[in-house]
Design an enzyme around this catalytic site. Structure first.
Site: not given
Length: 394
Positions: A115, A150, A233
């Protein structure tokens, strides 16, 4: 055989053993083999549309799987963003061609996603992002930087937010794109933390060309796409079943108290009881969200309730762990893996209050969109982005 029995038997037979000191490449290879086998067994993408590679089952079935899987250390963390954020957004907003191209390989673990939202000058206020996508004929040309991404070093694709129209207010001139992370001009630089690991990355885009069909959703409607993904999320983070080997669960902390002779301490017992009640309340709330989703009522902003409650639950568990373990929660003797795992879990807890939106952001969302309270003052909401002094252009 019931679905639960099927899941239990399959996991018992197929979950790979953890290999100590395995390299990142070895762990990812193991994860991909396991995820492909999971999909072949009809246990991956349980609630996703069967047309695109999912199983078309109910949220209740997903909960059964999560409960059974909580007993194992599944090698699937590398797919968390793929399965919990990017994939569901493609299912919601993607074209038929995008769903047909990306969903099945994602569910099988063949392609990993990341993302691409946060920037050096746009964190909680991600609408202030400055990465630009400029139309050039039938293509888009992207330039800019993302940070705290991440898993980008392992990703094949990313969901990118970029500014496509700086002449309108900041929330209105953003577009979401699907980016090939191996494309020319994409540079990923891992960011190491104090343990030497690199869970995050900074990502640079230098004249990266994207085809017209890379747009996910509508041009200049990227804020809606972002809110959609952030909703997934927050449900993914806050609604996940806690794994039984997690050292910060009530069960494991109660076991720790017994081993250290603290189980009869009235203060410890009171704190453990409070932790158990908080765990149970969050579990029941998440069950309710799943049942409502099954009935056609998605959680929407209430996903922020689960996310906030999950973060606060972890902090509560950390306080209980410190009360029970004392200095063992911060330092341990060599050869004491249980103490080491506890300390690592405690050190990771602050991220729970940041990832997916800070606790303060969640409270704002809950106040405005769940409780109907007045919005926070936003003097820049109607000002064209080009006129703002934000982020690194201030």
């Amino acid at each position: 055989m019931s679905f639960r029995e099927t899941v239990r038997a399959w996991l018992a037979e197929n979950v790979p053993k953890t290999v100590e000191n395995a390299s990142a490449e070895e762990r990812i290879a193991t994860a991909k083999r396991f995820q492909a086998a999971l999909h072949d067994a009809g246990l991956a993408g349980l609630t996703w549309p069967a047309e695109y590679g999912g199983q078309g089952r109910t949220a209740a079935d997903q909960q059964v799987f999560d409960e059974e899987a909580a007993a194992y250390d599944l090698p699937t963390d590398v797919f968390m963003i793929s399965m919990g954020m990017c994939g569901p957004t493609i299912v919601d907003l993607g074209t038929h061609e995008q769903k047909a191209r990306y969903v099945r390989p994602l569910l099988r673990g063949e392609e990993i996603w990341c993302q691409l939202f946060s920037e050096p000058g746009a964190g909680s206020d991600v609408a202030s992002l400055q990465t630009r996508a400029v139309r050039d004929g039938e293509s888009w040309v992207v330039n800019g930087q993302k940070v705290w991404t991440s898993g980008a070093q392992h990703a094949d694709f990313g969901a990118l937010l970029a500014r496509t129209n700086p002449d309108v207010p900041k929330h209105k001139g953003i577009t979401m794109f699907i980016v090939d992370m191996h494309a020319p001009g994409v540079t990923v630089r891992p960011l190491k933390d104090m343990t030497g690991q690199a869970p995050f990355n900074e990502v640079f885009f230098d004249n990266v060309r994207l085809p017209a069909d890379a747009v996910l959703g509508e041009v200049d409607a990227g804020w809606f796409a972002a809110v959609t993904m952030l909703g997934h999320e927050r449900v993914s983070i806050g609604g996940s079943v806690r794994r039984r080997y997690d050292p910060l669960t009530y069960t494991n902390l109660a076991d720790l108290a017994r081993r250290l002779g603290r189980a009869r301490d009235p203060v410890v017992r009171t704190e453990l009881a409070g932790l158990y009640a908080a765990e149970r309340a969050l579990s029941l709330f998440n069950t309710r969200l799943r049942q409502e989703a099954d009935a056609g009522s998605p959680p929407g902003a209430r996903g922020s309730v689960a996310k906030l409650a999950g973060a606060e639950l972890l902090w509560r568990a950390v306080r209980v762990a410190g009360l029970i373990a004392g200095v063992r929660a911060a330092a341990w003797d060599e050869g004491d893996p249980a103490a080491e795992e506890l300390a690592i879990a405690i050190n990771a807890t602050p991220a729970s209050s940041i990832a997916g939106g800070t606790n303060q952001i969640q409270r704002g969302i809950i106040g405005e969109r769940v409780l109907g309270l007045p919005k926070e003052p936003q003097v820049d909401r109607d000002v064209p982005f080009r006129e703002l002094r934000v982020g690194t252009q201030a």
